[in-house]
Structure formats: C-alpha cells, structure tokens
Design a protein around this motif. Sequence first.
Motif, short mmCIF file in Angstrom:
data_model
loop_
_atom_site.label_atom_id
_atom_site.label_comp_id
_atom_site.label_asym_id
_atom_site.label_seq_id
_atom_site.Cartn_x
_atom_site.Cartn_y
_atom_site.Cartn_z
N TRP A 128 19.28 60.80 32.94
CA TRP A 128 18.74 62.19 32.68
C TRP A 128 19.62 63.22 33.06
CZ3 TRP A 128 13.11 62.54 34.88
CH2 TRP A 128 12.56 63.57 34.31
N ASP A 129 20.09 64.03 31.82
CA ASP A 129 21.31 64.93 31.73
C ASP A 129 20.69 66.38 32.08
OD1 ASP A 129 23.55 66.07 31.10
OD2 ASP A 129 23.69 65.08 29.26
N VAL A 130 21.02 66.96 32.90
CA VAL A 130 20.82 68.29 33.29
C VAL A 130 21.83 69.21 32.75
CG1 VAL A 130 19.16 67.55 35.30
CG2 VAL A 130 21.52 68.22 35.83
N ASP A 131 22.89 68.70 32.06
CA ASP A 131 23.95 69.49 31.82
C ASP A 131 24.37 68.90 30.51
OD1 ASP A 131 25.73 71.61 30.76
OD2 ASP A 131 26.80 71.46 32.85
N ALA A 132 23.50 69.01 29.15
CA ALA A 132 23.83 68.22 28.01
C ALA A 132 25.07 68.80 27.23
CB ALA A 132 22.78 68.25 27.09
N PRO A 133 25.13 69.91 27.15
CA PRO A 133 26.45 70.45 26.42
C PRO A 133 27.99 70.00 27.23
CG PRO A 133 25.06 72.17 26.59
CD PRO A 133 24.38 71.24 27.37
N ALA A 134 27.82 69.90 28.41
CA ALA A 134 29.10 69.32 29.51
C ALA A 134 29.22 68.01 29.12
CB ALA A 134 28.97 69.82 30.72
N THR A 135 28.11 67.30 29.27
CA THR A 135 28.22 65.68 29.18
C THR A 135 28.68 65.31 27.85
OG1 THR A 135 26.44 65.52 30.84
CG2 THR A 135 26.98 63.61 29.58
N LEU A 136 28.05 65.97 26.79
CA LEU A 136 28.21 65.48 25.50
C LEU A 136 29.84 65.75 24.95
CD1 LEU A 136 25.06 66.61 23.76
CD2 LEU A 136 25.97 64.21 23.83
N ALA A 137 30.34 66.73 25.69
CA ALA A 137 31.78 67.32 25.12
C ALA A 137 32.84 66.15 25.97
CB ALA A 137 32.07 68.68 25.93
N GLU A 138 32.32 65.70 27.18
CA GLU A 138 32.93 64.50 27.84
C GLU A 138 32.78 63.33 26.88
OE1 GLU A 138 32.13 63.48 31.83
OE2 GLU A 138 32.02 65.70 32.45
N LEU A 139 31.58 63.07 26.47
CA LEU A 139 31.58 61.80 25.53
C LEU A 139 32.23 61.82 24.26
CD1 LEU A 139 27.86 60.92 26.08
CD2 LEU A 139 29.65 60.40 27.60
N HIS A 140 32.46 62.90 23.78
CA HIS A 140 32.92 63.11 22.47
C HIS A 140 34.65 63.06 22.70
CE1 HIS A 140 29.31 64.97 20.56
NE2 HIS A 140 29.60 63.78 19.91
N ALA A 141 34.98 63.62 23.81
CA ALA A 141 36.44 63.41 24.05
C ALA A 141 37.22 62.07 24.35
CB ALA A 141 36.84 64.26 25.33
N SER A 142 35.98 61.16 24.75
CA SER A 142 36.70 59.65 25.05
C SER A 142 35.79 58.73 24.42
CB SER A 142 36.67 59.71 26.78
OG SER A 142 37.23 58.43 26.88
N ALA A 143 36.45 57.92 23.61
CA ALA A 143 35.34 56.67 22.98
C ALA A 143 35.37 55.68 24.32
CB ALA A 143 36.13 56.24 22.08
N GLU A 144 36.21 55.72 25.41
CA GLU A 144 36.02 54.75 26.58
C GLU A 144 35.26 55.61 27.57
OE1 GLU A 144 37.29 51.74 26.02
OE2 GLU A 144 37.50 52.30 24.10
N HIS A 145 34.53 56.49 27.76
CA HIS A 145 33.80 56.82 28.63
C HIS A 145 32.74 55.91 29.10
CE1 HIS A 145 31.36 59.72 31.05
NE2 HIS A 145 32.37 60.61 30.90
N PRO A 146 32.61 55.92 30.39
CA PRO A 146 31.65 54.98 31.05
C PRO A 146 30.39 55.05 30.51
CG PRO A 146 33.13 55.39 32.47
CD PRO A 146 33.61 56.17 31.65
N LEU A 147 29.85 56.07 30.43
CA LEU A 147 28.45 56.61 30.19
C LEU A 147 28.25 55.97 28.71
CD1 LEU A 147 25.85 57.52 30.45
CD2 LEU A 147 26.82 59.80 30.09
N ARG A 148 29.40 56.57 27.75
CA ARG A 148 29.20 56.33 26.37
C ARG A 148 28.88 54.56 26.08
NH1 ARG A 148 33.19 59.12 21.80
NH2 ARG A 148 32.27 58.00 19.99
N LYS A 149 29.75 54.02 26.93
CA LYS A 149 29.58 52.73 26.59
C LYS A 149 28.44 51.92 27.51
CE LYS A 149 34.52 51.23 26.98
NZ LYS A 149 35.39 50.49 27.68
N ALA A 150 27.52 52.86 28.25
CA ALA A 150 26.53 52.33 28.90
C ALA A 150 25.09 52.68 28.17
CB ALA A 150 26.31 52.84 30.27
N LEU A 151 25.36 53.71 27.02
CA LEU A 151 24.31 54.24 26.47
C LEU A 151 23.36 53.13 25.78
CD1 LEU A 151 25.65 57.28 24.74
CD2 LEU A 151 24.10 57.21 26.58
N LYS A 152 24.03 51.93 25.22
CA LYS A 152 23.16 50.94 24.62
C LYS A 152 22.52 50.07 25.58
CE LYS A 152 26.12 50.79 20.39
NZ LYS A 152 27.21 49.74 19.85
N THR A 153 22.83 50.17 26.73
CA THR A 153 22.26 49.37 27.91
C THR A 153 21.05 50.14 28.48
OG1 THR A 153 24.20 48.37 28.64
CG2 THR A 153 22.36 48.10 30.22
#
Length: 363
Positions: free
Chosen positions: A113-138
């Motif tokens: 549950w993202d309460v600051d999507a712009p900030a979170t998405l900036a982190e995800l786009h900056a790192s292909a290895e971000h843990p959340l990015r890897k967890a999205l499919k789970t």
Amino acid sequence: MKIAFYGSSLVSAYWNGAATYYRGMLRALAEKGYRITFYEPDVYDRQKNRDMEPPEWCKVVVYQPTLDAVEQVTSEASQADIVVKASGVGFEDDTLLDRLLHHARADALKIFWDVDAPATLAELHASAEHPLRKALKTLDLVLTYGGGEPVVDAYRTLGAKNCIPVYNALDPETHHPVSPDPAFYADLAFLGNRLPDREARVEEFFLKPASLLEEQNFLLGGSGWEDKAKPQNVSYIGHVSTTKHNAFNCTPKIVLNISRDSMARNGFSPATRVFETAGAGGCLITDFWEGIELFLQPDEEILVARDGKDVAEIMASLSPRDAALIGHRARDRVLSEHTYTHRADQVDAIFRTYAEGRAEATQ
C-alpha cells in the motif's frame, strides 16, 4: 477477515502525513468487521509526540527499531488473512517486506500500500535490483492513495499484477466545523511541513501573494519554517497539533493547499488537507493538478490557482460571504461522495474479490 498492517504510525501524526489516511481508512474497515493489527516502529520521536492513544477499533503494536523486533512482528503475519506492507514505514523497509513475504500464509492476500507513489516509483526506476521491484510479481496487489493512470501504468510496467488507487477522504467524526479560534485568524492560511519537494511552490503560492497583498494577513503553520524569510504580514506559528486542525481550517477566510512537486506532476493526488478543510467547511484554494474535478468542482466547491498571482487575485476579489458559500458546498460534496466509509466500501470489494479469486485458485 484479519488484517496485519505494517505502516509508519497510527498513533502519531508527527512528521507522518499518512496518519490521517491510516486512521480514517482502518477505522472504516473495522466498522465493516475487519480485525486489524497495526504494527509501527518506534522511530523519529513519534511515540514521544502521540496525538492519540491506541483506538478500540484497532490493536496497535509498537516495536523497537531492531532486526530481532522486525523478525518478531513479521512472524505474526502468519496469523492474518490479509498482510499489508505500506511504503515509508521508516525502519528497514526492505527487510520488513522480505520477512513479511516469508511469513505470510500461502493463502493470505499480500498487498503493498503506497502512500507516496511518486517517491516510491522514483526509487524503483532508479534501481532494477530494488527489493520492492523484485517483489512486485509475488505481491497480489498494489494500492496507492493517489496517482491515477500514470501511477497505475507505471506499477504495471514494473511488474505489478494490478494497481488500484484508493484516494484520501474525510472522516466526519474527526474533521468537522468548530467555533473559530482567534489564534488562527487570517485572510489566507497554509499548513505544511517544510520539505525540499514543496518549498519552491510555497514561495510561489504563499509567500509571493503575501508580498503582493501587504494589507492582508497570512498565517503559516508547520515545522521547519523558522529561518525562512517571510514578508512582515506573515505570522508563523510552527507545528499545529491535529487536535487544532479543525479550528485552523475553519477560522481563516481562505485555506491554501500546496502540493509537493511530484504530486502535482502526477495529478490525481488530493492531499488529506483538501478533505480536512472541506470537512471543516473551510474555503480552499489549491494549486492546479490534473484530476481536481473528480473530487471537487472548481470555482464552485474549490478555487484553483496556477501561480501566486492567481492566488493574490482570488484573495483580492473574494468576499467573506462567497468564501463561506464555497466552503459549505465543499463540505456537502465530500460528505456525499468522499468519506472514508465510501473508500472502505471500495477496499472491502477489492479484498473480497481478490480473496475469492485466491480461494478458487487454491481449490
């Protein structure tokens, strides 16, 4: 159904803009029969600055900022039917997510549950290895408290199975009209903490009009503005407790909402302040962002400014009577369409749909 919810803080709004959202949403879900436990870390002096005690409708577990404590509280996720990890918890967020996915039951609904999507998405786009990015499919689902199609598309592109906005709203029992407080008298008032992503817009939409309208009174509330240069007609009052927000929102002639840069760019991101002010019957000017009309009708229920000059022109021409009428219309609108009861109806339907789908898949 039982929900284990891991967020920044429910009992303290101190440097915690998500508190109002959590409180309104979870209270409304509890009224629908959900049994909720909220887990929050003891960080950023929030426990020293509580503005509410643990409520009857939600169990609150405060844990120490240690890895052992994270392991302990995440192990309790195994008892929940729905496991929610919010963004910006404030201590070892990546570890928290990893351990929650480890401990959650196979049949449990797992949500970010993202309460600051712009900030979170900036982190995800900056790192292909971000843990959340890897967890999205789970994860089964991503919920956000704003962002519209740009945020939905971004999350789906990054691998999320689905993303659904659940917008801020009004809790009428918390935010409502009260008697005016002389301490908050002003022609225009703004309440917000000083943040790098907001400061330039505060200069444009608040301080610039103050310099243009020397005969009018401006009121600035929020933390961090002590050393900010201000025109002489700006009174600074510092942090304003949530217990005084109603008076702050209904005493001035007009209240100003200023979005952070990232929220304004994404659009479809009404701040909690929008609904708090409307709930108190206050007249609101907001900076422009796409999607305003989905929540309040411009010129009728909310006033919209594209720069500081617009703010000054509105202030110079708006009578107290017309300001009060706009505030009255805004209150009527949010009570009829934008309360947390309305949002909880949406979330309840989402939970049940996904839970039924998971049960069918298991069978």
